[in-house]
Motif scaffolding. Structure first.
Motif, short mmCIF file in Angstrom:
data_model
loop_
_atom_site.label_atom_id
_atom_site.label_comp_id
_atom_site.label_asym_id
_atom_site.label_seq_id
_atom_site.Cartn_x
_atom_site.Cartn_y
_atom_site.Cartn_z
N ARG A 96 -11.69 12.85 -6.47
CA ARG A 96 -12.16 13.86 -7.42
C ARG A 96 -13.48 13.49 -8.10
NH1 ARG A 96 -7.05 16.69 -10.38
NH2 ARG A 96 -5.60 16.71 -8.63
N ASN A 97 -14.15 12.45 -7.61
CA ASN A 97 -15.43 12.03 -8.18
C ASN A 97 -15.32 11.65 -9.65
OD1 ASN A 97 -17.03 12.49 -5.76
ND2 ASN A 97 -16.70 14.67 -6.16
N ASP A 98 -14.26 10.96 -9.98
CA ASP A 98 -14.02 10.53 -11.36
C ASP A 98 -13.44 9.12 -11.31
OD1 ASP A 98 -13.87 10.57 -14.09
OD2 ASP A 98 -12.48 12.25 -14.23
N LYS A 99 -12.69 8.76 -12.31
CA LYS A 99 -12.07 7.43 -12.34
C LYS A 99 -11.17 7.24 -11.11
CE LYS A 99 -11.82 7.27 -17.39
NZ LYS A 99 -10.89 7.30 -18.55
N ILE A 100 -11.17 6.02 -10.60
CA ILE A 100 -10.36 5.70 -9.43
C ILE A 100 -9.55 4.44 -9.71
CG2 ILE A 100 -12.23 4.38 -8.34
CD1 ILE A 100 -11.25 5.47 -5.63
N ALA A 101 -8.27 4.48 -9.31
CA ALA A 101 -7.39 3.32 -9.45
C ALA A 101 -7.12 2.72 -8.09
CB ALA A 101 -6.08 3.73 -10.12
N VAL A 102 -6.90 1.41 -8.07
CA VAL A 102 -6.66 0.69 -6.82
C VAL A 102 -5.47 -0.26 -7.01
CG1 VAL A 102 -7.60 -0.94 -5.13
CG2 VAL A 102 -9.09 0.78 -6.17
N ILE A 103 -4.57 -0.26 -6.03
CA ILE A 103 -3.52 -1.28 -5.97
C ILE A 103 -3.72 -2.05 -4.67
CG2 ILE A 103 -1.05 -1.76 -5.77
CD1 ILE A 103 -0.52 0.73 -7.44
N THR A 104 -3.92 -3.36 -4.79
CA THR A 104 -3.95 -4.23 -3.62
C THR A 104 -2.76 -5.17 -3.71
OG1 THR A 104 -5.40 -5.82 -4.73
CG2 THR A 104 -6.45 -4.13 -3.41
N ARG A 105 -2.02 -5.29 -2.63
CA ARG A 105 -0.80 -6.10 -2.65
C ARG A 105 -0.74 -6.98 -1.42
NH1 ARG A 105 4.18 -6.31 0.72
NH2 ARG A 105 5.68 -7.38 -0.58
N ALA A 106 -0.31 -8.22 -1.58
CA ALA A 106 -0.24 -9.15 -0.45
C ALA A 106 1.03 -10.00 -0.53
CB ALA A 106 -1.45 -10.06 -0.44
N ARG A 107 1.65 -10.18 0.64
CA ARG A 107 2.73 -11.16 0.78
C ARG A 107 2.12 -12.34 1.54
NH1 ARG A 107 8.03 -10.58 3.94
NH2 ARG A 107 7.14 -8.60 4.63
N ILE A 108 2.03 -13.48 0.88
CA ILE A 108 1.25 -14.60 1.38
C ILE A 108 2.11 -15.49 2.29
CG2 ILE A 108 -0.22 -16.54 0.71
CD1 ILE A 108 -0.17 -15.07 -2.16
N ASN A 109 1.54 -15.88 3.44
CA ASN A 109 2.22 -16.83 4.30
C ASN A 109 2.39 -18.16 3.57
OD1 ASN A 109 2.72 -15.51 6.86
ND2 ASN A 109 0.50 -15.42 7.13
N LEU A 110 3.60 -18.72 3.63
CA LEU A 110 3.90 -19.92 2.86
C LEU A 110 2.94 -21.07 3.15
CD1 LEU A 110 7.81 -19.97 2.98
CD2 LEU A 110 6.34 -19.24 1.10
N ASN A 111 2.58 -21.24 4.42
CA ASN A 111 1.71 -22.36 4.77
C ASN A 111 0.25 -22.13 4.36
OD1 ASN A 111 1.31 -20.38 6.70
ND2 ASN A 111 0.94 -21.83 8.36
#
Length: 197
Positions: A96-111
């Motif tokens: 909409r050419n206005d404020k934008i929200a972002v969610i970035t999510r990661a499941r990290i490899n244990l090693n």
């Protein structure tokens, strides 16, 4: 909060829900913020959403036990990746050419945990200095292993300027080349409104 997750599964019209802890500081954080929790929900329709926030006994109980609640009403622009094998935000609306929200999510490899956390301070410093950033908070299900960030930007250009900055691009390159993540999700949203309760 420990008893809440099973109750979230029976909410009419709620297609996806996660109760998340939060981190202190900017971006991913080793240090939890025990004063703040995040409740992420995706709704089938506006009627179900309004009923939950206006009429449901569950939300009234949460409100009565909180010092304050900040609610961000978002509209999905699109998501890439998955959250435990599913895309929780499948709908794709126009920006909409206005404020934008972002969610970035990661499941990290244990090693890969030591490599990931080695670069966290550099990434956190970069987002703290980013122009056009309105708000950011680290969120996640499991400390150390499952991390996410929620951020709000003045516009898409500001968000992209950070995403394509040299420091961020360097870290993303390492993520890909060294296979840091077992699973990841990148999702964008129009910010419709934000309410304080």
């Amino acid at each position: 909060m420990q008893l809440l997750p099973p109750l979230l599964k029976g909410i009419p019209g709620c297609e996806f829900s996660k109760l998340l802890g939060t981190g202190s500081g900017f971006g991913f954080s080793l240090w939890p913020d025990f004063s703040t929790y995040a409740l992420l929900m995706n709704w089938k329709d506006e009627k179900s959403l309004n009923y939950f926030f206006e009429e449901s006994s569950l939300y009234k109980e949460l409100k009565s036990k909180s010092n304050g609640i900040q609610t961000h009403y978002l509209e999905s622009i699109g998501a890439h990746g998955s959250w435990y094998g599913e895309n929780p935000f499948p709908s794709k609306n126009n920006y909409r050419n206005d404020k934008i929200a972002v969610i970035t999510r990661a499941r990290i490899n244990l090693n890969k945990l030591p490599r990931f956390w080695k670069f966290v301070p550099k990434a956190s410093q970069a987002i703290e200095q980013a122009k056009g950033l309105i708000y950011t908070k680290g969120i996640g299900e499991w400390p150390l292993i499952e991390q996410a960030t929620f951020s709000i930007w003045e516009n898409e250009d500001a968000m992209k300027a950070y995403a394509y900055a040299d420091i961020h691009k360097e870290i993303i390159k390492k993520v890909k080349n060294e296979n840091w993540y077992k699973e990841e999700l990148f999702s964008r949203f129009n910010v419709l409104k934000t309410l304080q309760h």
